[in-house]
Enzyme design. Structure first.
Site, mmCIF file in Angstrom:
data_model
loop_
_atom_site.group_PDB
_atom_site.id
_atom_site.type_symbol
_atom_site.label_atom_id
_atom_site.label_comp_id
_atom_site.label_asym_id
_atom_site.label_seq_id
_atom_site.Cartn_x
_atom_site.Cartn_y
_atom_site.Cartn_z
ATOM 1 N N ARG A 48 0.836 -1.212 0.000
ATOM 2 C CA ARG A 48 0.000 0.000 0.000
ATOM 3 C C ARG A 48 0.869 1.259 0.000
ATOM 4 N NH1 ARG A 48 -1.774 1.605 4.563
ATOM 5 N NH2 ARG A 48 -2.359 -0.488 5.256
ATOM 6 N N TYR A 101 -17.111 16.336 -16.515
ATOM 7 C CA TYR A 101 -17.459 14.932 -16.344
ATOM 8 C C TYR A 101 -18.578 14.774 -15.303
ATOM 9 C CZ TYR A 101 -16.956 9.991 -15.348
ATOM 10 O OH TYR A 101 -17.207 8.672 -15.171
ATOM 11 N N ASP A 175 -8.192 18.778 -14.709
ATOM 12 C CA ASP A 175 -8.442 17.426 -15.214
ATOM 13 C C ASP A 175 -7.983 17.410 -16.670
ATOM 14 O OD1 ASP A 175 -9.543 15.102 -16.316
ATOM 15 O OD2 ASP A 175 -11.296 15.146 -14.998
ATOM 16 N N LYS A 200 -8.714 6.454 -19.791
ATOM 17 C CA LYS A 200 -9.000 7.010 -21.114
ATOM 18 C C LYS A 200 -7.714 7.009 -21.963
ATOM 19 C CE LYS A 200 -12.869 7.467 -18.962
ATOM 20 N NZ LYS A 200 -13.294 8.687 -18.314
HETATM 21 C C1 LIG Z 1 -13.839 9.108 -17.050
HETATM 22 C C2 LIG Z 1 -13.474 10.419 -16.496
HETATM 23 C C3 LIG Z 1 -13.260 10.612 -15.125
HETATM 24 C C4 LIG Z 1 -13.451 9.480 -14.126
HETATM 25 O O1 LIG Z 1 -12.514 8.477 -14.325
HETATM 26 P P1 LIG Z 1 -12.737 6.910 -13.991
HETATM 27 O O2 LIG Z 1 -11.457 6.306 -14.422
HETATM 28 O O3 LIG Z 1 -13.935 6.463 -14.771
HETATM 29 O O4 LIG Z 1 -12.993 6.819 -12.527
HETATM 30 C C5 LIG Z 1 -12.866 11.861 -14.693
HETATM 31 N N1 LIG Z 1 -12.695 12.883 -15.557
HETATM 32 C C6 LIG Z 1 -12.915 12.739 -16.872
HETATM 33 C C7 LIG Z 1 -12.726 13.900 -17.770
HETATM 34 C C8 LIG Z 1 -13.308 11.509 -17.382
HETATM 35 O O5 LIG Z 1 -13.538 11.384 -18.700
#
Ligand SMILES: *Cc1c(COP(=O)(O)O)cnc(C)c1O
Length: 370
Positions: A48, A101, A175, A200
């Site tokens: 961890r 998101y 983000d 992604k």
């Molecule tokens: C998918 C996404 C998230 C969340 O991510 P997960 O891996 O699904 O938990 C956050 N921000 C954006 C822009 C996303 O496309």
């Protein structure tokens, strides 16, 4: 310093020189690490806290985003939670751009209810209006750009200047999931921390759930590290290994996502059945409105190359309907304000041939006429 293409490909080559000379990243599953003696450590104690494979990935993430410390966690939402739970306390406020998101909105509403952390929305465009939203309780500015799903570019540099001028201690967080470090380096533009859903583009193959946090300063990194060890939402060794492998081709993949995205954005407006195309000018993400007289369900069922699925950034092209998938937890009123209507289609252009992708959309739209 080497170019990003070289950095991506060479990640971890040489990390196992002393033992095997392995060119590919070593994958260690061990959760426990033998101590040479009392009070001594190899640098690894318990999984961890840190594992050898994650350590290599985290170093690479920090290099890619031009930051000091990187953290690899179990999902994009885990990355967002790691950041907010590290920095926000009861009674404090943060400001966020308003088109993002859907899961981030759900998270914001959740901490507002349970943790007494308030948030103020702002349109992402008018920087003077941003200054007015920041008050003495504001700890953090949250930006997602291009905005999601309506693809507006937010000027990170101007926003960071406005926020830091109001209060130098405000954490500007971005983000960077949609553009990746190939097209956008928020820390160079004045951000203090970058977050990714590595599920992604960083993962890029629709097969890893992962998230990342990268800090500009080591001081901020230490706060995040303490919280990560305490809460434990770390990324497992195998996902770390897969993500490192994915990163080796990030530059090649992003170039193709970008050229496919540009191609679709250029040609889609010519089709009968397409009302308006939203494209930020670069990258593989775009949205469009199906015109009146075209049925969304019929369109989705007619797709042959694109998959109707809720994700983005992978090799396989995907189509999402934000109003019923990613943004269904948002109030109808907020969705209407932002233009997230039931005929808004979000496209993640994958790595296939551009003509095949365009032809697929063309035939599916044509077949959706009622
Ligand atoms: C998918 C996404 C998230 C969340 O991510 P997960 O891996 O699904 O938990 C956050 N921000 C954006 C822009 C996303 O496309």
């Amino acid at each position: 310093m080497a170019h990003i293409d070289t950095i991506l490909v060479q990640a971890s080559n040489g990390s196992d020189d002393a033992k095997t000379g392995a060119v590919s990243t070593p994958l260690y599953f061990s959760t426990a690490f033998r101590h040479p003696g009392l009070g001594e450590s190899t640098g690894f104690d318990y999984a961890r806290l840190q594992t050898p494979t994650r350590a290599i990935l985290e170093k690479q993430l920090a290099v890619l985003e031009h930051g000091s410390d990187g953290f690899a966690v179990s999902s994009g939402m885990a990355a967002i939670d790691l950041l907010f739970s590290s920095l926000m306390h009861s009674g404090e406020n943060f400001v966020s751009s308003d088109d993002l998101y859907g899961g981030s909105f759900r998270y914001f509403d959740d901490i507002a209810k349970k943790d007494n952390v308030s948030y103020t929305l702002w349109d992402g465009q008018d920087e003077q209006a941003l200054a007015d939203k920041i008050n003495d309780k504001t700890q953090l500015l949250w930006l997602e750009t291009p905005s999601n799903p309506t693809m507006k570019i937010i000027d990170i540099k101007k926003c960071a200047e406005v926020a830091h001028k109001k209060n130098p201690n405000i954490i500007v967080a971005v983000d960077n999931t949609f553009l990746s470090p190939i097209f956008q380096n928020p820390i160079d533009d004045g951000a203090d921390v970058v977050v990714h859903s590595a599920t992604k583009y960083l993962g890029g193959h629709n097969d890893i759930l992962a998230g990342a946090v990268i800090t500009k300063s080591h001081d901020l990194g230490e706060i995040i590290d303490y919280n990560l060890v305490t809460r434990g939402q770390v990324l497992d060794p195998f996902s770390c290994w897969l993500l490192l492998r994915s990163l080796k081709t990030l530059h090649l993949r992003m170039a193709r996502h970008d050229s496919n995205g540009r191609f679709l954005a250029k040609h889609l407006p010519k089709f009968a059945g397409v009302d308006k195309v939203l494209y930020p000018g670069l990258g593989g993400m775009l949205s469009f409105y199906l015109a009146d007289g075209y049925d969304t369900d019929k369109f989705l069922k007619g797709l042959k190359v694109f998959s109707f699925a809720e994700s983005l950034g992978g090799a396989e092209s995907l189509i999402t309907i934000p109003s019923i998938q990613t943004h269904h937890d948002m109030s109808q009123e907020r969705r209407d304000q932002l233009g997230i209507t039931d005929n808004l289609v979000r496209v993640s252009a994958g790595l296939e041939d551009q003509d095949d992708l365009l032809a697929d959309l063309k035939q599916a739209i044509k077949g959706a006429k009622v």
